[in-house]
Write a protein that holds these residues in place. Sequence first.
Motif, PDB file in Angstrom:
ATOM      1  N   LEU A 236      25.287  29.652  27.908  1.00  0.00           N
ATOM      2  CA  LEU A 236      26.216  30.675  27.417  1.00  0.00           C
ATOM      3  C   LEU A 236      27.017  30.029  26.307  1.00  0.00           C
ATOM      4  N   LEU A 237      26.722  30.382  25.055  1.00  0.00           N
ATOM      5  CA  LEU A 237      27.286  29.689  23.907  1.00  0.00           C
ATOM      6  C   LEU A 237      28.109  30.617  23.032  1.00  0.00           C
ATOM      7  N   PRO A 238      29.203  30.107  22.460  1.00  0.00           N
ATOM      8  CA  PRO A 238      29.937  30.894  21.461  1.00  0.00           C
ATOM      9  C   PRO A 238      29.106  31.045  20.199  1.00  0.00           C
ATOM     10  N   MET A 239      29.317  32.147  19.509  1.00  0.00           N
ATOM     11  CA  MET A 239      28.525  32.409  18.312  1.00  0.00           C
ATOM     12  C   MET A 239      28.807  31.409  17.196  1.00  0.00           C
ATOM     13  N   PHE A 240      30.010  30.821  17.163  1.00  0.00           N
ATOM     14  CA  PHE A 240      30.267  29.823  16.117  1.00  0.00           C
ATOM     15  C   PHE A 240      29.363  28.620  16.280  1.00  0.00           C
ATOM     16  N   LEU A 241      28.836  28.423  17.479  1.00  0.00           N
ATOM     17  CA  LEU A 241      27.943  27.305  17.761  1.00  0.00           C
ATOM     18  C   LEU A 241      26.477  27.715  17.700  1.00  0.00           C
ATOM     19  N   ALA A 242      26.154  28.891  18.202  1.00  0.00           N
ATOM     20  CA  ALA A 242      24.750  29.301  18.342  1.00  0.00           C
ATOM     21  C   ALA A 242      24.259  30.171  17.196  1.00  0.00           C
ATOM     22  N   GLY A 243      25.167  30.697  16.375  1.00  0.00           N
ATOM     23  CA  GLY A 243      24.781  31.693  15.369  1.00  0.00           C
ATOM     24  C   GLY A 243      23.645  31.272  14.466  1.00  0.00           C
ATOM     25  N   SER A 244      23.736  30.061  13.897  1.00  0.00           N
ATOM     26  CA  SER A 244      22.696  29.632  12.958  1.00  0.00           C
ATOM     27  C   SER A 244      21.363  29.429  13.666  1.00  0.00           C
ATOM     28  N   ALA A 245      21.384  28.959  14.917  1.00  0.00           N
ATOM     29  CA  ALA A 245      20.135  28.771  15.665  1.00  0.00           C
ATOM     30  C   ALA A 245      19.509  30.102  16.035  1.00  0.00           C
ATOM     31  N   ILE A 246      20.337  31.119  16.292  1.00  0.00           N
ATOM     32  CA  ILE A 246      19.810  32.462  16.555  1.00  0.00           C
ATOM     33  C   ILE A 246      19.186  33.038  15.289  1.00  0.00           C
ATOM     34  N   LYS A 247      19.883  32.848  14.175  1.00  0.00           N
ATOM     35  CA  LYS A 247      19.380  33.365  12.900  1.00  0.00           C
ATOM     36  C   LYS A 247      18.055  32.724  12.520  1.00  0.00           C
ATOM     37  N   SER A 248      17.902  31.422  12.803  1.00  0.00           N
ATOM     38  CA  SER A 248      16.656  30.720  12.461  1.00  0.00           C
ATOM     39  C   SER A 248      15.594  30.861  13.542  1.00  0.00           C
ATOM     40  N   LYS A 249      15.902  31.632  14.597  1.00  0.00           N
ATOM     41  CA  LYS A 249      14.974  31.922  15.700  1.00  0.00           C
ATOM     42  C   LYS A 249      14.669  30.702  16.573  1.00  0.00           C
ATOM     43  N   LYS A 250      15.519  29.687  16.499  1.00  0.00           N
ATOM     44  CA  LYS A 250      15.385  28.564  17.426  1.00  0.00           C
ATOM     45  C   LYS A 250      15.907  28.940  18.809  1.00  0.00           C
ATOM     46  N   LEU A 251      16.802  29.935  18.839  1.00  0.00           N
ATOM     47  CA  LEU A 251      17.318  30.469  20.096  1.00  0.00           C
ATOM     48  C   LEU A 251      17.188  31.984  20.075  1.00  0.00           C
ATOM     49  N   ARG A 252      16.964  32.550  21.259  1.00  0.00           N
ATOM     50  CA  ARG A 252      16.910  34.001  21.404  1.00  0.00           C
ATOM     51  C   ARG A 252      18.030  34.463  22.321  1.00  0.00           C
ATOM     52  N   VAL A 253      18.626  35.601  21.972  1.00  0.00           N
ATOM     53  CA  VAL A 253      19.689  36.177  22.794  1.00  0.00           C
ATOM     54  C   VAL A 253      19.074  36.860  24.007  1.00  0.00           C
ATOM     55  N   ILE A 254      19.680  36.646  25.174  1.00  0.00           N
ATOM     56  CA  ILE A 254      19.224  37.261  26.420  1.00  0.00           C
ATOM     57  C   ILE A 254      20.193  38.376  26.793  1.00  0.00           C
ATOM     58  N   GLU A 255      19.690  39.588  26.964  1.00  0.00           N
ATOM     59  CA  GLU A 255      20.522  40.736  27.319  1.00  0.00           C
ATOM     60  C   GLU A 255      20.357  41.037  28.806  1.00  0.00           C
ATOM     61  N   ILE A 256      21.498  41.069  29.518  1.00  0.00           N
ATOM     62  CA  ILE A 256      21.443  41.368  30.960  1.00  0.00           C
ATOM     63  C   ILE A 256      22.327  42.571  31.319  1.00  0.00           C
ATOM     64  N   GLY A 257      22.772  43.307  30.307  1.00  0.00           N
ATOM     65  CA  GLY A 257      23.502  44.548  30.570  1.00  0.00           C
ATOM     66  C   GLY A 257      24.998  44.414  30.750  1.00  0.00           C
ATOM     67  N   VAL A 258      25.538  43.188  30.714  1.00  0.00           N
ATOM     68  CA  VAL A 258      26.982  42.962  30.807  1.00  0.00           C
ATOM     69  C   VAL A 258      27.373  41.917  29.769  1.00  0.00           C
ATOM     70  N   GLN A 259      28.674  41.903  29.434  1.00  0.00           N
ATOM     71  CA  GLN A 259      29.172  40.983  28.429  1.00  0.00           C
ATOM     72  C   GLN A 259      30.061  39.914  29.068  1.00  0.00           C
ATOM     73  N   PRO A 260      30.060  38.709  28.515  1.00  0.00           N
ATOM     74  CA  PRO A 260      30.948  37.657  29.036  1.00  0.00           C
ATOM     75  C   PRO A 260      32.418  38.026  28.826  1.00  0.00           C
TER      76      PRO A 260
END
Length: 300
Positions: A236-260
């Motif tokens: 569970l990562l903050p977007m300031f840390l994970a954003g670039s990895a998500i954009k480059s597709k090194k990480l994928r967001v997992i949706e479970i129907g609720v928000q942190p």
Amino acid sequence: MKIDGMRAFVAAAEAGSISEAARRMRLSKSVLSERLAELERSLGTKLLQRTTRKLALTEDGSAFHERAASILREIDDAAADLAERRGTLIGPLRISAPVTFGRMHLGPALYPFLIKHPQISLTLDLDDRRVDAAADGYDAVLRHGEVDDSRLVVWRLAPSRRRLVASPGYLARRKAPRTIGDLEQHEGLFYANRGIADWRFKTGANAVIARARARLHVNNGDLLRDAAIAGLGIALLPMFLAGSAIKSKKLRVIEIGVQPDEEFVYIAHPEGRRASAKLRALADHLRTAFGTPPYWETDV
């Protein structure tokens, strides 16, 4: 009684050691020790008791410390007020911030501020541990998350959205979770400084705790992100840390129907101290530099 001696004493009392106080004041240990000795001679009493591990305040030292620290703040505030009347921000500023956020986002935001205000002398300590702003001698601390110290006056700088993420490789090997309950069957990567091995989400007004098998605890955000990229599990990562990895597709967001739980990047200063003009100016500058929503979320 010399002001330099009072500054040396307050620094030593707050640092708990001569070496650390000398480092903070950018003096040699011998110079700081001589200033302390001269102050004690002028007062005719012992203020500090040296033990094998650290310095301890004597009874007179404890009584003198609070008044001395208050006097020094008044002197610094008076000098700063005069400079501010001339439209100048001047003087020392000591701040603590997390390592990863400091490296990725705070540093680049600070450089233009320091160029604009060349008479500010900033000491920035990057440390992921939760410091005691008042006891450790900081003007302010910058942190990400929830505020859990009632002795701090908090200014929000930016919202901080967090997302569950994992690498494409991990999700190819394991069925992606779709619900909170599914997380129990997965490997979890946890930020050790939070002291818990679970994730907290909200469903309406209710809090829900999700758990996974703890594969890794680490007290550094860079390593936590890199472990997720390497395929060790879900984080569970903050977007300031994970954003670039998500954009480059090194990480994928997992949706479970609720928000942190909602969190923020904030700056906080000790309660009972008047915030200096330079600290207020820095907070305003950082809000503008980060943006609303912050730039690390709009780029994804």
